[in-house]
Design a protein around this motif. Structure first.
Motif, PDB file in Angstrom:
ATOM      1  N   PRO A  54       0.663  -5.001   0.075  1.00 35.84           N
ATOM      2  CA  PRO A  54      -0.112  -5.942   0.887  1.00 35.84           C
ATOM      3  C   PRO A  54       0.662  -7.239   1.148  1.00 35.84           C
ATOM      4  N   SER A  55       0.562  -7.697   2.367  1.00 38.12           N
ATOM      5  CA  SER A  55       1.141  -8.970   2.806  1.00 38.12           C
ATOM      6  C   SER A  55       2.661  -9.022   2.726  1.00 38.12           C
ATOM      7  N   ASP A  56       3.322  -7.873   2.663  1.00 35.57           N
ATOM      8  CA  ASP A  56       4.782  -7.864   2.615  1.00 35.57           C
ATOM      9  C   ASP A  56       5.296  -6.884   3.668  1.00 35.57           C
ATOM     10  N   THR A  57       5.450  -7.386   4.878  1.00 38.96           N
ATOM     11  CA  THR A  57       5.874  -6.506   5.970  1.00 38.96           C
ATOM     12  C   THR A  57       7.290  -5.974   5.764  1.00 38.96           C
ATOM     13  N   GLY A  58       8.126  -6.712   5.045  1.00 40.16           N
ATOM     14  CA  GLY A  58       9.470  -6.221   4.750  1.00 40.16           C
ATOM     15  C   GLY A  58       9.427  -4.950   3.925  1.00 40.16           C
ATOM     16  N   MET A  59       8.603  -4.925   2.902  1.00 39.60           N
ATOM     17  CA  MET A  59       8.454  -3.714   2.087  1.00 39.60           C
ATOM     18  C   MET A  59       7.779  -2.605   2.894  1.00 39.60           C
ATOM     19  N   GLN A  60       6.779  -2.969   3.678  1.00 39.66           N
ATOM     20  CA  GLN A  60       6.064  -1.975   4.471  1.00 39.66           C
ATOM     21  C   GLN A  60       7.000  -1.264   5.447  1.00 39.66           C
ATOM     22  N   ARG A  61       8.007  -1.961   5.962  1.00 41.07           N
ATOM     23  CA  ARG A  61       8.962  -1.350   6.907  1.00 41.07           C
ATOM     24  C   ARG A  61       9.925  -0.386   6.216  1.00 41.07           C
ATOM     25  N   GLN A  62       9.976  -0.414   4.893  1.00 33.87           N
ATOM     26  CA  GLN A  62      10.875   0.469   4.159  1.00 33.87           C
ATOM     27  C   GLN A  62      10.195   1.772   3.733  1.00 33.87           C
ATOM     28  N   ILE A  63       8.916   1.905   4.089  1.00 33.02           N
ATOM     29  CA  ILE A  63       8.125   3.093   3.757  1.00 33.02           C
ATOM     30  C   ILE A  63       7.485   3.608   5.044  1.00 33.02           C
TER      31      ILE A  63
ATOM     32  N   ARG B 230      19.444  12.144  -7.531  1.00 27.63           N
ATOM     33  CA  ARG B 230      20.189  11.477  -6.459  1.00 27.63           C
ATOM     34  C   ARG B 230      19.632  10.092  -6.139  1.00 27.63           C
ATOM     35  N   PHE B 231      18.314   9.914  -6.301  1.00 32.25           N
ATOM     36  CA  PHE B 231      17.655   8.641  -5.978  1.00 32.25           C
ATOM     37  C   PHE B 231      16.826   8.167  -7.174  1.00 32.25           C
ATOM     38  N   PRO B 232      17.486   7.738  -8.255  1.00 32.58           N
ATOM     39  CA  PRO B 232      16.760   7.437  -9.490  1.00 32.58           C
ATOM     40  C   PRO B 232      15.990   6.116  -9.483  1.00 32.58           C
ATOM     41  N   GLY B 233      16.195   5.240  -8.524  1.00 28.92           N
ATOM     42  CA  GLY B 233      15.622   3.906  -8.601  1.00 28.92           C
ATOM     43  C   GLY B 233      14.281   3.683  -7.930  1.00 28.92           C
ATOM     44  N   PHE B 234      13.648   4.718  -7.411  1.00 35.70           N
ATOM     45  CA  PHE B 234      12.429   4.496  -6.634  1.00 35.70           C
ATOM     46  C   PHE B 234      11.295   3.886  -7.466  1.00 35.70           C
ATOM     47  N   ALA B 235      11.009   4.448  -8.628  1.00 35.13           N
ATOM     48  CA  ALA B 235       9.911   3.932  -9.452  1.00 35.13           C
ATOM     49  C   ALA B 235      10.152   2.467  -9.816  1.00 35.13           C
ATOM     50  N   ASP B 236      11.381   2.134 -10.171  1.00 37.21           N
ATOM     51  CA  ASP B 236      11.700   0.740 -10.501  1.00 37.21           C
ATOM     52  C   ASP B 236      11.537  -0.167  -9.289  1.00 37.21           C
ATOM     53  N   TRP B 237      11.923   0.320  -8.129  1.00 34.93           N
ATOM     54  CA  TRP B 237      11.790  -0.456  -6.889  1.00 34.93           C
ATOM     55  C   TRP B 237      10.331  -0.835  -6.647  1.00 34.93           C
ATOM     56  N   VAL B 238       9.429   0.138  -6.811  1.00 35.93           N
ATOM     57  CA  VAL B 238       8.001  -0.119  -6.589  1.00 35.93           C
ATOM     58  C   VAL B 238       7.433  -1.014  -7.692  1.00 35.93           C
ATOM     59  N   THR B 239       7.688  -0.679  -8.939  1.00 34.90           N
ATOM     60  CA  THR B 239       7.081  -1.450 -10.041  1.00 34.90           C
ATOM     61  C   THR B 239       7.632  -2.871 -10.108  1.00 34.90           C
ATOM     62  N   THR B 240       8.902  -3.076  -9.765  1.00 32.69           N
ATOM     63  CA  THR B 240       9.447  -4.442  -9.722  1.00 32.69           C
ATOM     64  C   THR B 240       8.711  -5.264  -8.678  1.00 32.69           C
ATOM     65  N   TRP B 241       8.477  -4.662  -7.506  1.00 36.63           N
ATOM     66  CA  TRP B 241       7.728  -5.381  -6.472  1.00 36.63           C
ATOM     67  C   TRP B 241       6.299  -5.669  -6.953  1.00 36.63           C
ATOM     68  N   GLN B 242       5.657  -4.676  -7.551  1.00 42.43           N
ATOM     69  CA  GLN B 242       4.280  -4.876  -8.033  1.00 42.43           C
ATOM     70  C   GLN B 242       4.207  -5.979  -9.075  1.00 42.43           C
ATOM     71  N   ASP B 243       5.147  -5.968 -10.021  1.00 39.83           N
ATOM     72  CA  ASP B 243       5.146  -6.981 -11.083  1.00 39.83           C
ATOM     73  C   ASP B 243       5.279  -8.390 -10.515  1.00 39.83           C
ATOM     74  N   GLY B 244       6.015  -8.540  -9.435  1.00 37.96           N
ATOM     75  CA  GLY B 244       6.208  -9.848  -8.844  1.00 37.96           C
ATOM     76  C   GLY B 244       5.199 -10.247  -7.794  1.00 37.96           C
ATOM     77  N   ASN B 245       4.356  -9.305  -7.371  1.00 41.09           N
ATOM     78  CA  ASN B 245       3.476  -9.602  -6.230  1.00 41.09           C
ATOM     79  C   ASN B 245       2.001  -9.286  -6.431  1.00 41.09           C
ATOM     80  N   LEU B 246       1.645  -8.561  -7.444  1.00 39.49           N
ATOM     81  CA  LEU B 246       0.226  -8.209  -7.625  1.00 39.49           C
ATOM     82  C   LEU B 246      -0.363  -8.896  -8.832  1.00 39.49           C
TER      83      LEU B 246
END
Length: 179
Positions: free
Chosen positions: A53-62, A163-179
């Motif tokens: 929510p309220s982060d169009t930059g993240m929304q454009r990456q999904i 091949r793409f091990p960082g997805f969970a960290d990418w989401v949870t890092t954003w959540q920890d800083g924004n929710l």
């Protein structure tokens, strides 16, 4: 309006609907549900905003294209390639499970073709109980994309996770800083 047009209209600006996702939509237009288990194509377009929510930059990456029965979201993770046909397919799980399911939309079609009821919860190392019900979809992707489906999905999912091990960290890092 074709289902693929509805899904495309929900994608971030400038992101083209991958051929394999278009193939899923075309199957649905021609045959209706079920595609595979509880998987449904998403034409609402609000799921990226609900996750970020309220982060169009993240929304454009999904780029959201599907949902599971429990509120999980299937999307392309657009940070690794400008070509959506090469973007990994990820799961934003209803219970906070974030994982990469397939290296590409094409491999996601193969994973769907296995016939699991719910990709979020099923053991992908076992033969799915819904394999027979998914035969029409398997035939469709064999005819349209030249794809064969394995009997289990564990190799697809494990290779993608490696091949793409960082997805969970990418989401949870954003959540920890924004929710």
């Amino acid at each position: 309006m074709m289902i693929s047009d509805s899904v495309q209209s929900c994608f971030p600006d400038g992101v083209r609907l991958p051929n394999a996702i278009r193939c899923i939509c075309d199957f649905l237009d021609a045959n209706g549900y079920p595609i595979s288990g509880c998987f449904e194509v998403n034409t609402r377009g609000d799921d990226a905003a609900s996750w970020f929510p309220s982060d169009t930059g993240m929304q454009r990456q999904i780029a959201v294209f599907g949902n599971g029965s429990t509120g999980s979201t299937y999307a392309l993770w657009l940070t690794h390639s400008p070509n959506p046909d090469d973007a990994p397919v990820v799961l934003l799980g209803s219970e906070g499970d974030f994982k990469v399911l397939a290296e590409s939309p094409t491999q996601f079609c193969q994973l769907l073709g296995c016939g699991y009821d719910e990709l979020e919860w099923d053991d992908l190392s076992t033969t799915p109980t819904g394999r027979d019900a998914t035969a029409p979809f398997r035939k469709w992707i064999a005819d349209k994309l030249g794809l064969d489906c394995p009997s289990t999905g564990d190799a697809i999912a494990q290779h993608a996770a490696d091949r793409f091990p960082g997805f969970a960290d990418w989401v949870t890092t954003w959540q920890d800083g924004n929710l």
